[in-house]
Every structure is written in C-alpha cells, then in structure tokens.
Design an enzyme around this catalytic site. Sequence first.
Site, mmCIF file in Angstrom:
data_model
loop_
_atom_site.group_PDB
_atom_site.id
_atom_site.type_symbol
_atom_site.label_atom_id
_atom_site.label_comp_id
_atom_site.label_asym_id
_atom_site.label_seq_id
_atom_site.Cartn_x
_atom_site.Cartn_y
_atom_site.Cartn_z
ATOM 1 N N ASP A 48 -66.908 -17.202 30.117
ATOM 2 C CA ASP A 48 -67.620 -16.090 30.757
ATOM 3 C C ASP A 48 -68.343 -15.249 29.708
ATOM 4 O O ASP A 48 -67.703 -14.567 28.908
ATOM 5 C CB ASP A 48 -66.630 -15.192 31.509
ATOM 6 C CG ASP A 48 -67.340 -14.056 32.224
ATOM 7 O OD1 ASP A 48 -67.753 -14.276 33.374
ATOM 8 O OD2 ASP A 48 -67.508 -12.976 31.621
ATOM 9 N N TYR A 53 -73.584 -9.172 26.188
ATOM 10 C CA TYR A 53 -72.573 -9.397 25.136
ATOM 11 C C TYR A 53 -73.205 -9.854 23.816
ATOM 12 O O TYR A 53 -72.544 -9.880 22.789
ATOM 13 C CB TYR A 53 -71.530 -10.441 25.577
ATOM 14 C CG TYR A 53 -70.779 -10.139 26.851
ATOM 15 C CD1 TYR A 53 -70.855 -8.902 27.471
ATOM 16 C CD2 TYR A 53 -69.988 -11.115 27.452
ATOM 17 C CE1 TYR A 53 -70.177 -8.644 28.653
ATOM 18 C CE2 TYR A 53 -69.297 -10.858 28.633
ATOM 19 C CZ TYR A 53 -69.407 -9.628 29.235
ATOM 20 O OH TYR A 53 -68.728 -9.387 30.410
ATOM 21 N N LYS A 78 -74.777 -13.472 32.922
ATOM 22 C CA LYS A 78 -75.104 -12.385 33.857
ATOM 23 C C LYS A 78 -76.388 -11.682 33.438
ATOM 24 O O LYS A 78 -76.692 -11.616 32.241
ATOM 25 C CB LYS A 78 -73.972 -11.332 33.872
ATOM 26 C CG LYS A 78 -72.563 -11.914 33.885
ATOM 27 C CD LYS A 78 -71.474 -10.854 33.911
ATOM 28 C CE LYS A 78 -70.103 -11.481 33.684
ATOM 29 N NZ LYS A 78 -69.710 -11.622 32.267
ATOM 30 N N HIS A 111 -74.855 -8.347 37.034
ATOM 31 C CA HIS A 111 -73.750 -7.732 36.287
ATOM 32 C C HIS A 111 -73.252 -6.439 36.941
ATOM 33 O O HIS A 111 -72.051 -6.184 36.996
ATOM 34 C CB HIS A 111 -74.225 -7.476 34.848
ATOM 35 C CG HIS A 111 -73.143 -7.464 33.825
ATOM 36 N ND1 HIS A 111 -73.311 -7.948 32.547
ATOM 37 C CD2 HIS A 111 -71.867 -7.015 33.873
ATOM 38 C CE1 HIS A 111 -72.182 -7.807 31.865
ATOM 39 N NE2 HIS A 111 -71.295 -7.231 32.643
ATOM 40 N N LEU A 193 -56.066 -7.949 31.670
ATOM 41 C CA LEU A 193 -54.959 -7.361 30.895
ATOM 42 C C LEU A 193 -55.155 -5.858 30.727
ATOM 43 O O LEU A 193 -54.452 -5.221 29.942
ATOM 44 C CB LEU A 193 -54.857 -8.042 29.526
ATOM 45 C CG LEU A 193 -54.657 -9.569 29.603
ATOM 46 C CD1 LEU A 193 -54.720 -10.197 28.208
ATOM 47 C CD2 LEU A 193 -53.317 -9.899 30.268
ATOM 48 N N ILE A 235 -60.282 -14.141 33.858
ATOM 49 C CA ILE A 235 -60.977 -14.507 32.613
ATOM 50 C C ILE A 235 -60.495 -13.656 31.432
ATOM 51 O O ILE A 235 -61.255 -12.870 30.865
ATOM 52 C CB ILE A 235 -62.518 -14.385 32.770
ATOM 53 C CG1 ILE A 235 -62.897 -13.079 33.515
ATOM 54 C CG2 ILE A 235 -63.087 -15.608 33.465
ATOM 55 C CD1 ILE A 235 -64.390 -12.772 33.508
ATOM 56 N N LYS A 237 -59.780 -12.277 27.840
ATOM 57 C CA LYS A 237 -60.508 -12.447 26.571
ATOM 58 C C LYS A 237 -59.518 -12.468 25.415
ATOM 59 O O LYS A 237 -58.631 -11.613 25.322
ATOM 60 C CB LYS A 237 -61.496 -11.291 26.387
ATOM 61 C CG LYS A 237 -62.195 -11.262 25.026
ATOM 62 C CD LYS A 237 -61.531 -10.340 24.032
ATOM 63 C CE LYS A 237 -62.091 -10.482 22.645
ATOM 64 N NZ LYS A 237 -61.381 -9.639 21.645
ATOM 65 N N SER A 238 -59.689 -13.422 24.526
ATOM 66 C CA SER A 238 -58.977 -13.376 23.248
ATOM 67 C C SER A 238 -59.741 -14.202 22.233
ATOM 68 O O SER A 238 -60.357 -15.214 22.576
ATOM 69 C CB SER A 238 -57.547 -13.904 23.386
ATOM 70 O OG SER A 238 -56.909 -13.814 22.123
ATOM 71 N N VAL A 239 -59.667 -13.746 20.984
ATOM 72 C CA VAL A 239 -60.191 -14.555 19.879
ATOM 73 C C VAL A 239 -59.043 -15.075 19.023
ATOM 74 O O VAL A 239 -59.269 -15.643 17.971
ATOM 75 C CB VAL A 239 -61.170 -13.744 18.995
ATOM 76 C CG1 VAL A 239 -62.436 -13.402 19.777
ATOM 77 C CG2 VAL A 239 -60.509 -12.475 18.448
ATOM 78 N N ARG A 243 -52.920 -16.626 21.373
ATOM 79 C CA ARG A 243 -53.075 -15.928 22.666
ATOM 80 C C ARG A 243 -53.957 -16.724 23.620
ATOM 81 O O ARG A 243 -53.714 -16.727 24.833
ATOM 82 C CB ARG A 243 -53.692 -14.546 22.443
ATOM 83 C CG ARG A 243 -52.763 -13.588 21.723
ATOM 84 C CD ARG A 243 -53.510 -12.312 21.419
ATOM 85 N NE ARG A 243 -52.657 -11.302 20.836
ATOM 86 C CZ ARG A 243 -53.120 -10.146 20.382
ATOM 87 N NH1 ARG A 243 -54.414 -9.872 20.450
ATOM 88 N NH2 ARG A 243 -52.296 -9.268 19.853
ATOM 89 N N ASN A 247 -52.566 -17.664 27.260
ATOM 90 C CA ASN A 247 -53.185 -17.102 28.472
ATOM 91 C C ASN A 247 -53.515 -18.141 29.539
ATOM 92 O O ASN A 247 -53.848 -17.765 30.674
ATOM 93 C CB ASN A 247 -54.444 -16.309 28.102
ATOM 94 C CG ASN A 247 -54.118 -15.048 27.323
ATOM 95 O OD1 ASN A 247 -52.963 -14.625 27.257
ATOM 96 N ND2 ASN A 247 -55.127 -14.449 26.707
#
Length: 280
Positions: A48, A53, A78, A111, A193, A235, A237-239, A243, A247
């Site tokens: 996503d 972004y 979006k 969006h 989260l 959706i 988010k993690s980098v 994690r 997830n």
Amino acid sequence: MTDALSPVLPLADGRGLPQVGLGVYKTTDAESATAVDFALRHGYRLIDTASMYRNEKGVGDGVRRSGLPRDDVFVTTKVWFTENGYESTLRSFDESLERLGMEYVDLYLIHWPAPATDRYVDTWRALLRLEDEGRARSVGVANFHPKHVERLVAETGRTPAVNQVELHPWLPQPELRAYDAAHGIVTQAWSPLARGHVFDTARGGEVLAAIGRKHGKSAAQVVLRWHVQLGIAVIPKSVTPARIRENIALFDFELDADDLTAIAGLATGERTGVDPDDRN
Ligand SMILES: NC(=O)c1ccc[n+]([C@@H]2O[C@H](COP(=O)([O-])OP(=O)(O)OC[C@H]3O[C@@H](n4cnc5c(N)ncnc54)[C@H](OP(=O)(O)O)[C@@H]3O)[C@@H](O)[C@H]2O)c1
C-alpha cells in the site's frame, strides 16, 4: 520465496484483495524497496503506497527486486486530495504509474474526499475511466464517510470496491463497517496499530499484552488478528524485518469471546489522524 500467507477477500468487481498487506507511509524510496522486497519474500502479496508518500519508485523497485511476477503482487496507490478533480486525477495517475514503473495498479484510491473543495465526484469519474481502461484493475476510496460514498453512487451508479479508513481498537468504526458490508464494500484498516497506542500501557496496551501472553503472541499480533476476525483487510507498516514477519503470522491462533470483550473495552473513538470532514 515462501508461499502467500494471507487469505484473499473477494471484491464486488470479481477480483480479490489480500487481507494482510504492507503499508509504507513515512519511508523513503530506499527503505521502501528493501521492506517491499523482504515482505514479498516472506508471504506478503499486497503493498500500500500513495503519491503523497513519495516512495512509489521504491515500491516499484522492491516489487521487481523480489522476482515475483507482476501479476502475483497487488499494488495500491492513491491520488492526493490536492489533485482531486477529473483531469488532475488522470494526470496524477500517469505520474504514479511512471514512478512505479508499472503498466497498471491493482487498486487506485481517492485518498481523501476533501468535501469543502467538492471535487471528489469528478475524481471518482476519473477512477471509473481508469478502471474501464484496465489501468486500475479495481477502484475505491479512502477516508470516506458513508454519506460521501452515497453521493458517488447516487451520481455515477458505481460503488467503490474498497474503503480504506483509520480503524483500530480505539476507533473500531462499527457503523462504517456495517455500511460497507451492506453495500459490498471491503473495509481496509489503516494505522491498524494506532501508530504505537497498541504498546502504550496508559492507553490500555497492557490489556493487549496480556491477551498476547495467553496465546503466545505479541500485542501487535493480537490487534491484527482482531482485524482479521472482523473480516476486514489490514495494512500494518513496518520497515523492521522481524516485525514484517510477525505482522502476517496471524493465522495459527484465534481470539476467544473473552479476548474480544476486553478489546471492545478499549474503544474511545479517538483518532490518530484527522476526521475526513475536516481535511481540505
Ligand atoms: N489512507 C490513508 O489516509 C492512510 C493514512 C495513514 C496510513 N495509511 C496506510 O496504512 C499504513 C499503516 O498505517 P501507519 O503507518 O500509520 O501505522 P501503523 O501500521 O499503525 O503503525 C506503524 C508503526 O508501528 C511500528 N510497528 C509495526 N509493526 C510492529 C510490531 N509488530 N511491533 C512493534 N511495533 C511495530 C512501526 O515501526 P517500524 O516501521 O520502525 O518497525 C511504525 O512505527 C501506512 O503505512 C499506509 O500505507 C493510509
């Protein structure tokens, strides 16, 4: 490469939406490429992003780096609310495809409705054209209250496949979920989260941690499993590689009635983002 780990939810247009995907808000092109490649190698099939972004190029690079065939990956982007309007949306879409380095996206979303500028119906007409042309395989909205969706349907006769909204235990959005379900719209949760509230003991994070201990899972997994059991898409988010894997490891346990009652007790109506009526 592992097999896909997420079930797929049916969309009203006949396509399917992986229930769990990776969000990439607030990550650079380089971070996104790395996270997307890692996620796709570990069972994710949905990414996503958004023009706002500023990492669509990184997302495209990550998809190609993974080696997966393009058709095996579901990519959402979006149109940002400042570009709402018919021609501006078509232009913005072309720019997104160019940055992604792709011929099509799987899902294109408005969006924000930005109701004060009153251009979201024209934006929707542009998305319908893109869907008809096959360049956006599915089209939908984000941050739409039911009254905004009602207007799209009244003026164009076509219903969004997806509504992506802020949704977590503090803001469980029961009316919106019921509306979406009654109209064949899949609800997809952003900030699942709650950007960290999940771990904040002052906000009830301890409740989630305790449920997690019972099941041998983290508080994050408890919350994401709660979304899954609501039947909606999510959706996170993690980098962070560990994690990212955590997830999507949500399909080997189940929350029971006591867990669901405890989580229901966290609802306050509190948003981490703005109310869609106020974003203009
Ligand atoms: N349509 C919209 O208007 C809209 C608005 C906001 C977001 N979104 C989408 O929704 C996605 C998710 O929302 P979000 O990014 O706002 O917030 P989120 O997914 O609720 O939370 C992300 C934060 O939680 C951390 N995190 C993730 N997994 C974790 C775990 N297992 N344990 C501990 N910490 C964990 C991440 O840290 P690390 O990355 O450092 O691991 C990051 O700081 C976005 O990326 C974006 O794609 C859409």
